[in-house]
Design a protein around this motif. Structure first.
Motif, PDB file in Angstrom:
ATOM      1  N   ARG A 299     -44.525  35.055  30.886  1.00 47.43           N
ATOM      2  CA  ARG A 299     -44.141  36.153  31.776  1.00 47.43           C
ATOM      3  C   ARG A 299     -44.950  37.414  31.503  1.00 47.43           C
ATOM      4  O   ARG A 299     -45.360  38.109  32.430  1.00 47.43           O
ATOM      5  CB  ARG A 299     -42.646  36.428  31.633  1.00 47.43           C
ATOM      6  CG  ARG A 299     -42.102  37.415  32.643  1.00 47.43           C
ATOM      7  CD  ARG A 299     -40.581  37.400  32.618  1.00 47.43           C
ATOM      8  NE  ARG A 299     -40.089  36.061  32.947  1.00 47.43           N
ATOM      9  CZ  ARG A 299     -38.875  35.620  32.626  1.00 47.43           C
ATOM     10  NH1 ARG A 299     -38.063  36.388  31.922  1.00 47.43           N
ATOM     11  NH2 ARG A 299     -38.483  34.417  32.970  1.00 47.43           N
ATOM     12  N   GLN A 300     -45.185  37.715  30.234  1.00 47.51           N
ATOM     13  CA  GLN A 300     -45.937  38.922  29.911  1.00 47.51           C
ATOM     14  C   GLN A 300     -47.374  38.856  30.413  1.00 47.51           C
ATOM     15  O   GLN A 300     -47.993  39.880  30.692  1.00 47.51           O
ATOM     16  CB  GLN A 300     -45.917  39.168  28.396  1.00 47.51           C
ATOM     17  CG  GLN A 300     -44.566  39.613  27.864  1.00 47.51           C
ATOM     18  CD  GLN A 300     -44.118  40.923  28.509  1.00 47.51           C
ATOM     19  OE1 GLN A 300     -44.908  41.840  28.668  1.00 47.51           O
ATOM     20  NE2 GLN A 300     -42.859  40.984  28.879  1.00 47.51           N
ATOM     21  N   ARG A 301     -47.888  37.655  30.527  1.00 45.27           N
ATOM     22  CA  ARG A 301     -49.254  37.503  31.052  1.00 45.27           C
ATOM     23  C   ARG A 301     -49.289  37.901  32.533  1.00 45.27           C
ATOM     24  O   ARG A 301     -50.255  38.519  33.004  1.00 45.27           O
ATOM     25  CB  ARG A 301     -49.713  36.061  30.870  1.00 45.27           C
ATOM     26  CG  ARG A 301     -51.223  35.867  30.998  1.00 45.27           C
ATOM     27  CD  ARG A 301     -51.569  34.428  30.653  1.00 45.27           C
ATOM     28  NE  ARG A 301     -53.003  34.190  30.771  1.00 45.27           N
ATOM     29  CZ  ARG A 301     -53.871  34.360  29.796  1.00 45.27           C
ATOM     30  NH1 ARG A 301     -53.459  34.803  28.624  1.00 45.27           N
ATOM     31  NH2 ARG A 301     -55.156  34.095  29.967  1.00 45.27           N
TER      32      ARG A 301
ATOM     33  N   PRO B 104     -41.601  31.529  23.916  1.00 45.69           N
ATOM     34  CA  PRO B 104     -41.339  31.117  25.291  1.00 45.69           C
ATOM     35  C   PRO B 104     -42.359  30.112  25.793  1.00 45.69           C
ATOM     36  O   PRO B 104     -42.034  29.201  26.545  1.00 45.69           O
ATOM     37  CB  PRO B 104     -41.424  32.438  26.064  1.00 45.69           C
ATOM     38  CG  PRO B 104     -41.131  33.500  25.060  1.00 45.69           C
ATOM     39  CD  PRO B 104     -41.709  32.983  23.784  1.00 45.69           C
ATOM     40  N   ARG B 105     -43.627  30.258  25.356  1.00 50.38           N
ATOM     41  CA  ARG B 105     -44.646  29.323  25.793  1.00 50.38           C
ATOM     42  C   ARG B 105     -44.357  27.931  25.244  1.00 50.38           C
ATOM     43  O   ARG B 105     -44.437  26.927  25.947  1.00 50.38           O
ATOM     44  CB  ARG B 105     -46.025  29.810  25.325  1.00 50.38           C
ATOM     45  CG  ARG B 105     -47.162  28.907  25.769  1.00 50.38           C
ATOM     46  CD  ARG B 105     -48.495  29.416  25.286  1.00 50.38           C
ATOM     47  NE  ARG B 105     -48.612  29.276  23.837  1.00 50.38           N
ATOM     48  CZ  ARG B 105     -49.725  29.549  23.171  1.00 50.38           C
ATOM     49  NH1 ARG B 105     -50.780  30.015  23.804  1.00 50.38           N
ATOM     50  NH2 ARG B 105     -49.765  29.379  21.864  1.00 50.38           N
ATOM     51  N   ASP B 106     -44.002  27.869  23.972  1.00 55.14           N
ATOM     52  CA  ASP B 106     -43.689  26.572  23.375  1.00 55.14           C
ATOM     53  C   ASP B 106     -42.505  25.914  24.067  1.00 55.14           C
ATOM     54  O   ASP B 106     -42.454  24.690  24.216  1.00 55.14           O
ATOM     55  CB  ASP B 106     -43.392  26.742  21.884  1.00 55.14           C
ATOM     56  CG  ASP B 106     -44.651  27.113  21.093  1.00 55.14           C
ATOM     57  OD1 ASP B 106     -45.753  26.942  21.659  1.00 55.14           O
ATOM     58  OD2 ASP B 106     -44.522  27.581  19.951  1.00 55.14           O
ATOM     59  N   LYS B 107     -41.543  26.750  24.510  1.00 56.74           N
ATOM     60  CA  LYS B 107     -40.394  26.193  25.226  1.00 56.74           C
ATOM     61  C   LYS B 107     -40.833  25.537  26.527  1.00 56.74           C
ATOM     62  O   LYS B 107     -40.294  24.505  26.931  1.00 56.74           O
ATOM     63  CB  LYS B 107     -39.362  27.287  25.506  1.00 56.74           C
ATOM     64  CG  LYS B 107     -38.588  27.735  24.274  1.00 56.74           C
ATOM     65  CD  LYS B 107     -37.566  28.790  24.645  1.00 56.74           C
ATOM     66  CE  LYS B 107     -36.787  29.284  23.407  1.00 56.74           C
ATOM     67  NZ  LYS B 107     -35.823  30.346  23.763  1.00 56.74           N
ATOM     68  N   ALA B 108     -41.798  26.149  27.197  1.00 56.21           N
ATOM     69  CA  ALA B 108     -42.288  25.553  28.443  1.00 56.21           C
ATOM     70  C   ALA B 108     -42.923  24.202  28.174  1.00 56.21           C
ATOM     71  O   ALA B 108     -42.689  23.227  28.896  1.00 56.21           O
ATOM     72  CB  ALA B 108     -43.312  26.489  29.113  1.00 56.21           C
ATOM     73  N   VAL B 109     -43.742  24.135  27.126  1.00 55.52           N
ATOM     74  CA  VAL B 109     -44.390  22.874  26.787  1.00 55.52           C
ATOM     75  C   VAL B 109     -43.355  21.820  26.420  1.00 55.52           C
ATOM     76  O   VAL B 109     -43.424  20.677  26.852  1.00 55.52           O
ATOM     77  CB  VAL B 109     -45.391  23.096  25.635  1.00 55.52           C
ATOM     78  CG1 VAL B 109     -46.012  21.765  25.219  1.00 55.52           C
ATOM     79  CG2 VAL B 109     -46.467  24.076  26.056  1.00 55.52           C
TER      80      VAL B 109
ATOM     81  N   VAL C 249     -36.936  30.747  35.657  1.00 52.39           N
ATOM     82  CA  VAL C 249     -36.887  29.897  34.463  1.00 52.39           C
ATOM     83  C   VAL C 249     -36.844  30.783  33.218  1.00 52.39           C
ATOM     84  O   VAL C 249     -37.385  31.885  33.215  1.00 52.39           O
ATOM     85  CB  VAL C 249     -38.107  28.943  34.401  1.00 52.39           C
ATOM     86  CG1 VAL C 249     -38.112  28.002  35.599  1.00 52.39           C
ATOM     87  CG2 VAL C 249     -39.416  29.718  34.332  1.00 52.39           C
ATOM     88  N   PRO C 250     -36.212  30.303  32.144  1.00 45.58           N
ATOM     89  CA  PRO C 250     -36.045  31.135  30.941  1.00 45.58           C
ATOM     90  C   PRO C 250     -37.253  31.112  30.005  1.00 45.58           C
ATOM     91  O   PRO C 250     -37.222  31.723  28.946  1.00 45.58           O
ATOM     92  CB  PRO C 250     -34.821  30.502  30.266  1.00 45.58           C
ATOM     93  CG  PRO C 250     -34.903  29.068  30.652  1.00 45.58           C
ATOM     94  CD  PRO C 250     -35.447  29.042  32.055  1.00 45.58           C
ATOM     95  N   HIS C 251     -38.305  30.377  30.386  1.00 47.13           N
ATOM     96  CA  HIS C 251     -39.464  30.238  29.520  1.00 47.13           C
ATOM     97  C   HIS C 251     -40.735  30.426  30.345  1.00 47.13           C
ATOM     98  O   HIS C 251     -40.682  30.624  31.559  1.00 47.13           O
ATOM     99  CB  HIS C 251     -39.460  28.853  28.855  1.00 47.13           C
ATOM    100  CG  HIS C 251     -39.195  27.740  29.825  1.00 47.13           C
ATOM    101  ND1 HIS C 251     -40.066  27.408  30.839  1.00 47.13           N
ATOM    102  CD2 HIS C 251     -38.124  26.908  29.954  1.00 47.13           C
ATOM    103  CE1 HIS C 251     -39.561  26.413  31.542  1.00 47.13           C
ATOM    104  NE2 HIS C 251     -38.377  26.088  31.025  1.00 47.13           N
TER     105      HIS C 251
ATOM    106  N   GLY D 158     -38.366  17.862  34.835  1.00 48.28           N
ATOM    107  CA  GLY D 158     -37.251  18.159  35.716  1.00 48.28           C
ATOM    108  C   GLY D 158     -37.106  19.643  35.985  1.00 48.28           C
ATOM    109  O   GLY D 158     -36.425  20.049  36.914  1.00 48.28           O
ATOM    110  N   CYS D 159     -37.759  20.486  35.154  1.00 53.13           N
ATOM    111  CA  CYS D 159     -37.702  21.932  35.372  1.00 53.13           C
ATOM    112  C   CYS D 159     -38.717  22.328  36.437  1.00 53.13           C
ATOM    113  O   CYS D 159     -39.580  21.555  36.825  1.00 53.13           O
ATOM    114  CB  CYS D 159     -37.988  22.673  34.065  1.00 53.13           C
ATOM    115  SG  CYS D 159     -39.605  22.294  33.378  1.00 53.13           S
ATOM    116  N   GLU D 160     -38.593  23.561  36.900  1.00 53.11           N
ATOM    117  CA  GLU D 160     -39.483  24.042  37.959  1.00 53.11           C
ATOM    118  C   GLU D 160     -40.851  24.354  37.371  1.00 53.11           C
ATOM    119  O   GLU D 160     -40.970  25.049  36.370  1.00 53.11           O
ATOM    120  CB  GLU D 160     -38.895  25.285  38.619  1.00 53.11           C
ATOM    121  CG  GLU D 160     -39.620  25.683  39.896  1.00 53.11           C
ATOM    122  CD  GLU D 160     -38.863  26.725  40.699  1.00 53.11           C
ATOM    123  OE1 GLU D 160     -39.285  27.012  41.827  1.00 53.11           O
ATOM    124  OE2 GLU D 160     -37.858  27.246  40.194  1.00 53.11           O
ATOM    125  N   THR D 161     -41.895  23.839  37.990  1.00 51.58           N
ATOM    126  CA  THR D 161     -43.258  24.029  37.503  1.00 51.58           C
ATOM    127  C   THR D 161     -44.143  24.570  38.624  1.00 51.58           C
ATOM    128  O   THR D 161     -43.716  24.701  39.774  1.00 51.58           O
ATOM    129  CB  THR D 161     -43.847  22.712  36.986  1.00 51.58           C
ATOM    130  OG1 THR D 161     -43.902  21.775  38.071  1.00 51.58           O
ATOM    131  CG2 THR D 161     -42.997  22.144  35.857  1.00 51.58           C
TER     132      THR D 161
END
Length: 362
Positions: free
Chosen positions: A330-332, A350-355, A311-313, A291-294
């Motif tokens: 984001r840092q990438r 943050p990456r884990d949050k995206a997953v 997005v926050p992640h 449901g989040c933006e991808t």
């Protein structure tokens, strides 16, 4: 899918005993050694393939051998060694008459300096290739008119070349090449004589035409930004040799050596890169419905930055079947905008949050 055009181990040597010079090059001699003996190696062991409908760009500095290479592709120069195959036919084995026939019907060329006949109208210039083929006048004028319209010159058919701007004259040259419906289009620094804004406009024109016509194109340029904008694949030449072949992203993100990397320093990466080039592919998942933006692998770098800002992640990247194929911290993104090659930075949380965001909504 078989290749439309193949260059196989092409050499072009000017000067004394060229065959002997090729043997020396194959044994490891360099360009400077041959030059000391009064021999110039213009192209050294060039091999590549071009697929149907592909725009293949050859780029390099002046003297790198790119224009010499192009002239071997249509037989204007005989290679000292090697083969050129077009639709499986060995062009290097043809007689002069057979080569003229191929050039008149199967291969068209767009030159840097327009090469228009000043005493012929715009329509007559656009129809010239068809006239050489012996196409009846009514048919060639109809086909030339259609080609001019495709190039944005409808209504200019009766004008003279000196009444047109440089950009319009180049459009006539492009229309002349398109009117013959040749299977291969060779473009030698075709836009480099134009002012920057007109040049950009011609690039846009070619991109739009290619979307519709799907021509097989070999485009020569010394401008990496132009190469990356136009090319499906790019060959970088230096001192007669091809030093890297790849997509724009390959050249930018994975340069083969310091020479190639030096070309990329001033390139606007945001216009070239996509999510596929910058995402962390270590984390992959099964089918997900988030449901989040991808993003998708084709999402442009600019759009990716916009999503990241919302997005926050880290941004999750999903393929066409809604499967997780990577994430973009984001840092990438920040890393890829700089001189560094986008190495991952410490942002696992943050990456884990995206997953988790993707999988929790699955």
């Amino acid at each position: 899918m078989s290749s439309r055009l193949q260059a196989e181990h092409l050499y072009k040597v000017f000067g004394r005993r060229p065959d002997e010079a090729v043997d020396r090059l194959r044994q490891g001699a360099d360009r400077e050694e041959l030059r000391a003996d009064g021999t110039t190696a213009a192209v050294i062991d060039a091999s590549f393939t071009v697929e149907p409908g592909q725009t293949f760009v050859v780029m390099g500095l002046s003297g790198s051998g790119k224009s010499t290479l192009l002239r071997m592709l249509n037989g204007l120069l005989d290679p000292t060694a090697g083969q050129v195959l077009f639709d499986g036919q060995d062009l290097t084995a043809l007689s002069a008459r057979e080569l003229r026939e191929v050039r008149s019907r199967k291969i068209s060329m767009v030159f840097q300096h327009f090469a228009l006949f000043p005493h012929r109208s715009v329509l007559e210039n656009a129809a010239y290739g068809l006239e050489v083929q012996g196409v009846p006048r009514a048919e060639r004028e109809l086909r030339a008119t259609d080609a001019l319209a495709m190039c944005g010159l409808a209504g200019w058919e009766k004008s003279w070349p000196d009444e047109l701007s440089g950009g319009m004259q180049q459009r006539v040259g492009l229309a002349r090449a398109l009117a013959t419906d040749a299977g291969l289009l060779l473009m030698d620094e075709s836009f480099s004589a134009l002012d920057p804004l007109i040049r950009r406009d011609m690039q846009d024109q070619l991109i739009e035409l290619q979307k519709k016509l799907k021509k097989t194109i070999v485009f020569i340029t010394h401008d990496l930004n132009e190469a990356m904008r136009l090319g499906d694949r790019i060959a970088v030449m230096r001192d007669g040799s091809i030093v890297q072949i790849g997509t724009a992203e390959d050249i930018l993100v994975r340069p083969a050596n310091d020479y190639v990397a030096s070309f990329t320093r001033d390139v606007d990466r945001s216009r070239v890169l996509t999510a596929d080039a910058v995402m962390d592919k270590d984390l992959r998942g099964d089918e997900a419905d988030c449901g989040c933006e991808t993003a998708t692998p084709d999402t442009s770098f600019v759009d990716l930055c916009a999503i990241s800002a919302r997005v926050p992640h880290a941004v999750a990247v999903l393929d066409g079947k809604r499967r997780l194929v990577g994430v973009v911290p984001r840092q990438r993104l920040i890393g890829f905008l700089g001189d560094q090659q986008g190495e991952p930075t410490p942002c696992d949380a943050p990456r884990d949050k995206a997953v988790k965001a993707v999988k929790s909504d699955a």
